[in-house]
Design a protein around this motif. Structure first.
Motif, short mmCIF file in Angstrom:
data_model
loop_
_atom_site.label_atom_id
_atom_site.label_comp_id
_atom_site.label_asym_id
_atom_site.label_seq_id
_atom_site.Cartn_x
_atom_site.Cartn_y
_atom_site.Cartn_z
N GLN A 30 0.81 -1.22 0.00
CA GLN A 30 0.00 0.00 0.00
C GLN A 30 0.85 1.27 0.00
N ALA A 31 2.14 1.17 -0.27
CA ALA A 31 3.01 2.35 -0.26
C ALA A 31 2.67 3.29 -1.42
N PHE A 32 2.81 4.58 -1.15
CA PHE A 32 2.66 5.55 -2.22
C PHE A 32 3.69 6.65 -2.10
N ILE A 33 3.88 7.37 -3.19
CA ILE A 33 4.93 8.38 -3.29
C ILE A 33 4.29 9.73 -3.56
N SER A 34 4.80 10.75 -2.87
CA SER A 34 4.34 12.12 -3.08
C SER A 34 5.53 12.93 -3.59
N LEU A 35 5.32 13.63 -4.72
CA LEU A 35 6.38 14.40 -5.37
C LEU A 35 5.96 15.85 -5.54
N MET A 60 8.46 16.30 9.61
CA MET A 60 8.61 15.03 8.90
C MET A 60 9.19 13.95 9.81
N LYS A 61 10.13 14.32 10.67
CA LYS A 61 10.77 13.34 11.55
C LYS A 61 9.76 12.65 12.46
N LYS A 62 8.65 13.31 12.75
CA LYS A 62 7.64 12.78 13.67
C LYS A 62 6.44 12.19 12.95
N ALA A 63 6.42 12.21 11.63
CA ALA A 63 5.24 11.79 10.87
C ALA A 63 5.11 10.27 10.83
N PRO A 64 3.99 9.74 11.38
CA PRO A 64 3.79 8.29 11.30
C PRO A 64 3.53 7.87 9.86
N GLY A 65 4.13 6.75 9.47
CA GLY A 65 3.92 6.24 8.12
C GLY A 65 4.93 6.73 7.09
N LEU A 66 5.77 7.70 7.45
CA LEU A 66 6.79 8.17 6.50
C LEU A 66 7.94 7.17 6.49
N LEU A 67 8.20 6.58 5.32
CA LEU A 67 9.25 5.57 5.19
C LEU A 67 10.58 6.16 4.75
N GLY A 90 0.90 3.35 3.44
CA GLY A 90 -0.54 3.58 3.59
C GLY A 90 -0.91 5.02 3.30
N LYS A 91 -2.09 5.38 3.74
CA LYS A 91 -2.65 6.71 3.43
C LYS A 91 -2.50 7.68 4.61
N LEU A 92 -1.33 7.74 5.20
CA LEU A 92 -1.11 8.62 6.35
C LEU A 92 -0.62 10.01 5.95
N MET A 93 -0.28 10.20 4.70
CA MET A 93 0.25 11.49 4.27
C MET A 93 -0.75 12.64 4.41
N PRO A 94 -2.06 12.46 4.10
CA PRO A 94 -2.98 13.60 4.21
C PRO A 94 -2.99 14.27 5.58
N LYS A 95 -2.89 13.48 6.64
CA LYS A 95 -2.85 14.07 7.99
C LYS A 95 -1.61 14.94 8.15
N PHE A 96 -0.48 14.46 7.67
CA PHE A 96 0.76 15.24 7.71
C PHE A 96 0.64 16.47 6.83
N LYS A 119 7.53 27.41 -12.57
CA LYS A 119 6.81 26.24 -13.04
C LYS A 119 6.75 25.30 -11.83
N ASN A 120 5.56 24.79 -11.51
CA ASN A 120 5.38 23.95 -10.33
C ASN A 120 4.65 22.67 -10.70
N TYR A 121 5.09 21.58 -10.07
CA TYR A 121 4.55 20.25 -10.36
C TYR A 121 4.23 19.54 -9.04
N TYR A 122 3.12 18.76 -9.04
CA TYR A 122 2.71 17.99 -7.86
C TYR A 122 2.14 16.66 -8.33
N LEU A 123 2.46 15.58 -7.61
CA LEU A 123 1.93 14.27 -7.97
C LEU A 123 2.03 13.32 -6.78
N THR A 124 0.98 12.57 -6.54
CA THR A 124 0.99 11.48 -5.57
C THR A 124 0.47 10.25 -6.31
N TYR A 125 1.20 9.11 -6.16
CA TYR A 125 0.81 7.91 -6.88
C TYR A 125 1.28 6.66 -6.14
#
Length: 169
Positions: A30-35, A60-67, A90-96, A119-125
């Motif tokens: 269930q891992a995902f990447i945020s860029l 970030m150091k305290k964020a649960p689920g950050l690998l 998992g889906k813990l990034m939205p809380k962070f 120019k700015n780019y965002y992606l989570t997948y």
């Protein structure tokens, strides 16, 4: 629990990367990447970006689920680029993302970073068992990321499709 630290790395292209933790060899299903990536930032934007990034790094150091995390930056001809990659279990990034320092930084970034000069780019997948390199992140964002050109939305995100994804669709 292992103590993870931020480690600086000099990239082959002359940019610098800060890495948090060790890149996992095996990712949870269930891992995902945020860029994110900002290009063409002037010196004032870079300074504000750096201050806010330092504050977010503490969160970030305290964020649960950050690998794993990478923050990459470069300065060329008085213009700068900044790129981040975070890998989540998992889906813990939205809380962070939506709270504390990062929530404030997102609102502030929209105001200060989305300008005519950038120019700015965002992606989570879905990670699909692989973590991209710094150059791969740049290319993935340019090809699939939500794209703002000069502060105006030019393209919505369309996450990459992998063989496994294509077969199951």
């Amino acid at each position: 629990m292992e103590q993870r630290i931020w480690t600086p790395i000099k990239e082959m292209d002359g940019s610098n990367t800060l890495v948090w933790g060790e890149k996992p060899e095996v990712l949870p299903e269930q891992a995902f990447i945020s860029l994110t990536r900002g290009e063409g930032l002037n010196l004032i934007q870079l300074f504000i970006n750096q201050v806010l990034t330092l504050l977010v790094m503490i969160q970030m150091k305290k964020a649960p689920g950050l690998l794993y995390a990478e923050l990459n930056g470069e300065l060329k001809k008085w213009k700068g680029n900044g790129q981040t990659m975070t890998v989540w279990d998992g889906k813990l990034m939205p809380k962070f993302r939506n709270h504390n320092t990062h929530g404030f930084a997102m609102k502030f970034f929209t105001w200060i970073i989305h300008r005519k000069n950038t120019k700015n780019y965002y992606l989570t997948y879905s990670a699909n068992e692989t973590i991209p390199t710094v150059p791969e992140v740049r290319e993935i964002l340019r090809k699939y990321g939500k794209f703002y050109d000069g502060g105006v939305l030019a393209r919505k995100a369309g996450p990459p499709k992998y063989e496994k994804d294509k077969k199951s669709s």
